[in-house]
Design a protein around this motif. Sequence first.
Motif, PDB file in Angstrom:
ATOM      1  N   GLY A  25       0.819  -1.210   0.000  1.00 15.48           N
ATOM      2  CA  GLY A  25       0.000   0.000   0.000  1.00 15.48           C
ATOM      3  C   GLY A  25       0.850   1.256   0.000  1.00 15.48           C
ATOM      4  N   VAL A  26       1.882   1.261   0.831  1.00 12.89           N
ATOM      5  CA  VAL A  26       2.791   2.414   0.884  1.00 12.89           C
ATOM      6  C   VAL A  26       3.507   2.576  -0.450  1.00 12.89           C
ATOM      7  CG1 VAL A  26       4.906   3.290   1.951  1.00 12.89           C
ATOM      8  CG2 VAL A  26       3.072   2.398   3.389  1.00 12.89           C
ATOM      9  N   ALA A  27       3.943   1.462  -1.033  1.00 15.49           N
ATOM     10  CA  ALA A  27       4.617   1.526  -2.338  1.00 15.49           C
ATOM     11  C   ALA A  27       3.665   2.067  -3.404  1.00 15.49           C
ATOM     12  CB  ALA A  27       5.134   0.151  -2.730  1.00 15.49           C
ATOM     13  N   ALA A  28       2.400   1.644  -3.367  1.00 13.07           N
ATOM     14  CA  ALA A  28       1.423   2.145  -4.334  1.00 13.07           C
ATOM     15  C   ALA A  28       1.192   3.636  -4.136  1.00 13.07           C
ATOM     16  CB  ALA A  28       0.112   1.377  -4.200  1.00 13.07           C
ATOM     17  N   LEU A  29       1.075   4.071  -2.884  1.00 12.70           N
ATOM     18  CA  LEU A  29       0.900   5.496  -2.605  1.00 12.70           C
ATOM     19  C   LEU A  29       2.101   6.315  -3.077  1.00 12.70           C
ATOM     20  CD1 LEU A  29      -0.760   5.492   0.929  1.00 12.70           C
ATOM     21  CD2 LEU A  29      -1.781   6.252  -1.215  1.00 12.70           C
ATOM     22  N   MET A  30       3.288   5.787  -2.870  1.00  8.59           N
ATOM     23  CA  MET A  30       4.494   6.493  -3.311  1.00  8.59           C
ATOM     24  C   MET A  30       4.535   6.584  -4.834  1.00  8.59           C
ATOM     25  SD  MET A  30       7.370   5.161  -0.613  1.00  8.59           S
ATOM     26  CE  MET A  30       8.682   6.027  -1.437  1.00  8.59           C
ATOM     27  N   ALA A  31       4.159   5.503  -5.517  1.00 10.14           N
ATOM     28  CA  ALA A  31       4.130   5.528  -6.982  1.00 10.14           C
ATOM     29  C   ALA A  31       3.115   6.551  -7.479  1.00 10.14           C
ATOM     30  CB  ALA A  31       3.792   4.141  -7.519  1.00 10.14           C
ATOM     31  N   TRP A  32       1.941   6.597  -6.844  1.00  9.96           N
ATOM     32  CA  TRP A  32       0.923   7.572  -7.218  1.00  9.96           C
ATOM     33  C   TRP A  32       1.422   8.991  -6.980  1.00  9.96           C
ATOM     34  CZ3 TRP A  32      -1.780  10.832  -3.746  1.00  9.96           C
ATOM     35  CH2 TRP A  32      -2.782  11.594  -4.343  1.00  9.96           C
ATOM     36  N   GLN A  33       2.096   9.184  -5.843  1.00  9.27           N
ATOM     37  CA  GLN A  33       2.628  10.503  -5.512  1.00  9.27           C
ATOM     38  C   GLN A  33       3.689  10.928  -6.533  1.00  9.27           C
ATOM     39  OE1 GLN A  33       4.527  10.768  -1.702  1.00  9.27           O
ATOM     40  NE2 GLN A  33       4.393  12.988  -1.641  1.00  9.27           N
ATOM     41  N   LEU A  34       4.559  10.011  -6.908  1.00 10.59           N
ATOM     42  CA  LEU A  34       5.607  10.345  -7.881  1.00 10.59           C
ATOM     43  C   LEU A  34       5.000  10.690  -9.237  1.00 10.59           C
ATOM     44  CD1 LEU A  34       8.359   7.717  -7.003  1.00 10.59           C
ATOM     45  CD2 LEU A  34       8.427  10.189  -6.625  1.00 10.59           C
ATOM     46  N   MET A  40       2.613  17.411 -12.201  1.00  8.85           N
ATOM     47  CA  MET A  40       2.677  18.793 -11.736  1.00  8.85           C
ATOM     48  C   MET A  40       3.902  19.500 -12.292  1.00  8.85           C
ATOM     49  SD  MET A  40       1.346  18.325  -7.829  1.00  8.85           S
ATOM     50  CE  MET A  40       1.631  20.013  -7.365  1.00  8.85           C
ATOM     51  N   ARG A  41       5.013  18.783 -12.397  1.00  4.99           N
ATOM     52  CA  ARG A  41       6.232  19.375 -12.951  1.00  4.99           C
ATOM     53  C   ARG A  41       6.018  19.751 -14.411  1.00  4.99           C
ATOM     54  NH1 ARG A  41      10.340  18.324 -15.969  1.00  4.99           N
ATOM     55  NH2 ARG A  41       9.734  16.190 -16.426  1.00  4.99           N
ATOM     56  N   VAL A  42       5.375  18.883 -15.153  1.00  5.58           N
ATOM     57  CA  VAL A  42       5.093  19.170 -16.559  1.00  5.58           C
ATOM     58  C   VAL A  42       4.160  20.368 -16.677  1.00  5.58           C
ATOM     59  CG1 VAL A  42       3.944  18.265 -18.619  1.00  5.58           C
ATOM     60  CG2 VAL A  42       5.519  16.811 -17.341  1.00  5.58           C
ATOM     61  N   GLU A  43       3.106  20.401 -15.859  1.00  7.48           N
ATOM     62  CA  GLU A  43       2.179  21.521 -15.892  1.00  7.48           C
ATOM     63  C   GLU A  43       2.862  22.815 -15.471  1.00  7.48           C
ATOM     64  OE1 GLU A  43      -1.200  20.432 -13.552  1.00  7.48           O
ATOM     65  OE2 GLU A  43      -1.770  18.816 -14.922  1.00  7.48           O
ATOM     66  N   LEU A  44       3.757  22.734 -14.510  1.00  9.02           N
ATOM     67  CA  LEU A  44       4.501  23.919 -14.081  1.00  9.02           C
ATOM     68  C   LEU A  44       5.391  24.437 -15.212  1.00  9.02           C
ATOM     69  CD1 LEU A  44       5.161  25.838 -11.756  1.00  9.02           C
ATOM     70  CD2 LEU A  44       6.921  24.242 -11.038  1.00  9.02           C
ATOM     71  N   ALA A  45       6.010  23.530 -15.949  1.00 11.54           N
ATOM     72  CA  ALA A  45       6.834  23.942 -17.083  1.00 11.54           C
ATOM     73  C   ALA A  45       5.978  24.631 -18.140  1.00 11.54           C
ATOM     74  CB  ALA A  45       7.550  22.729 -17.675  1.00 11.54           C
ATOM     75  N   ILE A  46       4.785  24.109 -18.381  1.00 12.99           N
ATOM     76  CA  ILE A  46       3.877  24.729 -19.347  1.00 12.99           C
ATOM     77  C   ILE A  46       3.466  26.116 -18.866  1.00 12.99           C
ATOM     78  CG2 ILE A  46       1.565  24.574 -20.352  1.00 12.99           C
ATOM     79  CD1 ILE A  46       1.965  21.497 -20.364  1.00 12.99           C
TER      80      ILE A  46
END
Length: 99
Positions: A25-34, A40-46
């Motif tokens: 569960g923690v690994a899945a949450l971390m993958a979702w967060q990443l 968000m990084r892509v949207e910030l660049a845009i």
Amino acid sequence: MSPQEVTVERRRGLERHVQTVLTMGVAALMAWQLSTIEQMRVELAILSGRVDALAARVDEASYERYRATDAHRDFALRDQAIKALEGRVDLVEEICDGK
């Protein structure tokens, strides 16, 4: 094995399964967060590109704007012309009064 040992082994097995599920569960949450952070990084660049474009437009629009320094220069030229005309009027008045 005694019944007590069997119960302890079952608890240990259950604990391992719970730990495994929690870890997954923690690994899945971390993958979702990443993945969310990457989006968000892509949207910030845009957005950064859009802000840069807007800044360029503002600079372009304000290039031909009448600034306070332009006004001071124009007022100084106006005042200089007024003084020159006042001087000419005073000279004409002196000449007319002298006749």
